[in-house]
Design a protein around this motif. Structure first.
Motif, PDB file in Angstrom:
ATOM      1  N   SER A 165      -1.702  21.489   7.252  1.00 52.58           N
ATOM      2  CA  SER A 165      -2.307  20.191   6.996  1.00 52.58           C
ATOM      3  C   SER A 165      -3.818  20.365   7.117  1.00 52.58           C
ATOM      4  O   SER A 165      -4.292  20.964   8.080  1.00 52.58           O
ATOM      5  N   ASP A 166      -4.570  19.840   6.176  1.00 49.57           N
ATOM      6  CA  ASP A 166      -6.030  19.973   6.215  1.00 49.57           C
ATOM      7  C   ASP A 166      -6.676  19.093   7.270  1.00 49.57           C
ATOM      8  O   ASP A 166      -7.834  19.306   7.624  1.00 49.57           O
ATOM      9  N   SER A 167      -5.925  18.112   7.762  1.00 54.79           N
ATOM     10  CA  SER A 167      -6.469  17.183   8.752  1.00 54.79           C
ATOM     11  C   SER A 167      -5.323  16.500   9.482  1.00 54.79           C
ATOM     12  O   SER A 167      -4.222  16.363   8.928  1.00 54.79           O
ATOM     13  N   LEU A 168      -5.599  16.044  10.671  1.00 53.89           N
ATOM     14  CA  LEU A 168      -4.602  15.287  11.413  1.00 53.89           C
ATOM     15  C   LEU A 168      -4.218  14.014  10.667  1.00 53.89           C
ATOM     16  O   LEU A 168      -3.092  13.524  10.787  1.00 53.89           O
ATOM     17  N   THR A 169      -5.109  13.471   9.857  1.00 49.75           N
ATOM     18  CA  THR A 169      -4.818  12.222   9.155  1.00 49.75           C
ATOM     19  C   THR A 169      -3.637  12.355   8.197  1.00 49.75           C
ATOM     20  O   THR A 169      -3.037  11.345   7.832  1.00 49.75           O
ATOM     21  N   LEU A 204      -0.902  11.572  10.724  1.00 47.09           N
ATOM     22  CA  LEU A 204      -1.053  10.266  11.360  1.00 47.09           C
ATOM     23  C   LEU A 204      -2.038   9.440  10.529  1.00 47.09           C
ATOM     24  O   LEU A 204      -3.187   9.240  10.913  1.00 47.09           O
ATOM     25  N   PRO A 205      -1.571   8.964   9.364  1.00 49.45           N
ATOM     26  CA  PRO A 205      -2.517   8.325   8.438  1.00 49.45           C
ATOM     27  C   PRO A 205      -3.111   7.007   8.926  1.00 49.45           C
ATOM     28  O   PRO A 205      -4.223   6.675   8.568  1.00 49.45           O
ATOM     29  N   LEU A 206      -2.419   6.252   9.728  1.00 45.37           N
ATOM     30  CA  LEU A 206      -2.951   4.989  10.240  1.00 45.37           C
ATOM     31  C   LEU A 206      -3.349   5.191  11.696  1.00 45.37           C
ATOM     32  O   LEU A 206      -2.771   4.634  12.616  1.00 45.37           O
ATOM     33  N   VAL A 207      -4.347   6.009  11.885  1.00 52.86           N
ATOM     34  CA  VAL A 207      -4.754   6.452  13.216  1.00 52.86           C
ATOM     35  C   VAL A 207      -5.426   5.331  14.011  1.00 52.86           C
ATOM     36  O   VAL A 207      -6.151   4.506  13.444  1.00 52.86           O
ATOM     37  N   PHE A 208      -5.153   5.317  15.295  1.00 57.14           N
ATOM     38  CA  PHE A 208      -5.802   4.396  16.232  1.00 57.14           C
ATOM     39  C   PHE A 208      -6.938   5.143  16.883  1.00 57.14           C
ATOM     40  O   PHE A 208      -6.754   6.225  17.438  1.00 57.14           O
ATOM     41  N   ILE A 262       0.853  -1.178   0.000  1.00 56.40           N
ATOM     42  CA  ILE A 262       0.000   0.000   0.000  1.00 56.40           C
ATOM     43  C   ILE A 262       0.897   1.238   0.000  1.00 56.40           C
ATOM     44  O   ILE A 262       2.017   1.202   0.507  1.00 56.40           O
ATOM     45  N   THR A 263       0.402   2.292  -0.567  1.00 59.21           N
ATOM     46  CA  THR A 263       1.118   3.560  -0.577  1.00 59.21           C
ATOM     47  C   THR A 263       0.259   4.592   0.121  1.00 59.21           C
ATOM     48  O   THR A 263      -0.933   4.704  -0.167  1.00 59.21           O
TER      49      THR A 263
END
Length: 160
Positions: free
Chosen positions: A144-148, A151-155, A4-5
């Protein structure tokens, strides 16, 4: 096996003068509050300013402690204060500025991992993204438009 990218995207402002006026004021508040940080050990001062949907601004600066894990970063001071004082308000924007007493900081300084997780909790709670602007003491500002993006793989609570 598959691959995955994950990619992220940020807007970069060359200086405070390039920011929209509302964000420039918010960042100036983050810069001002960072000067009140209690950082006798790291000499690294961080200020955070949050704009809420009710028009209120909440500030935070890092607060260190000789027992290092007992301190709090500026972002968490501000976000927890916003949650305590205005529990129903949504966080729209977060501005962060960092500097060091030891050397110039001209690169944008993003939130640490613990702060990212705390911001993620509030973004998830309110079900809307939080714009995050961060800088050093001078130089470029990243948005950044969002925290994601940070932190793209957010818990989150869906895993519990």
């Amino acid at each position: 096996m598959k691959k995955i990218t994950i990619s992220t995207e940020f807007n970069v402002f060359e200086s405070l003068d390039q920011l929209p006026e509302e964000i420039k004021i918010l960042m100036e508040e983050a810069i001002a509050i960072r000067k009140k940080a209690y950082a006798p050990y790291s000499k690294f001062r961080v200020g955070a300013a949050i704009l809420l949907d009710n028009g209120k601004t909440v500030l935070g600066s890092n607060q260190e402690n000789a027992a290092y894990p007992s301190g709090l970063c500026a972002e968490r001071v501000a976000i927890f204060q916003a949650g305590a004082i205005y529990p129903e308000a949504k966080i729209l924007k977060l501005a962060i500025s960092a500097t060091s007493d030891a050397k110039p900081v001209t690169s944008p300084i993003p939130p640490c991992g613990s702060c990212r997780q705390s911001i993620a909790e509030y973004e998830f709670k309110q079900n809307t993204p939080i714009e995050i602007y961060f800088m050093g003491e001078s130089g470029e500002i990243y948005k950044s438009d969002s925290l994601t993006n940070l932190l793209p793989l957010v818990f989150d609570k869906n895993f519990l």
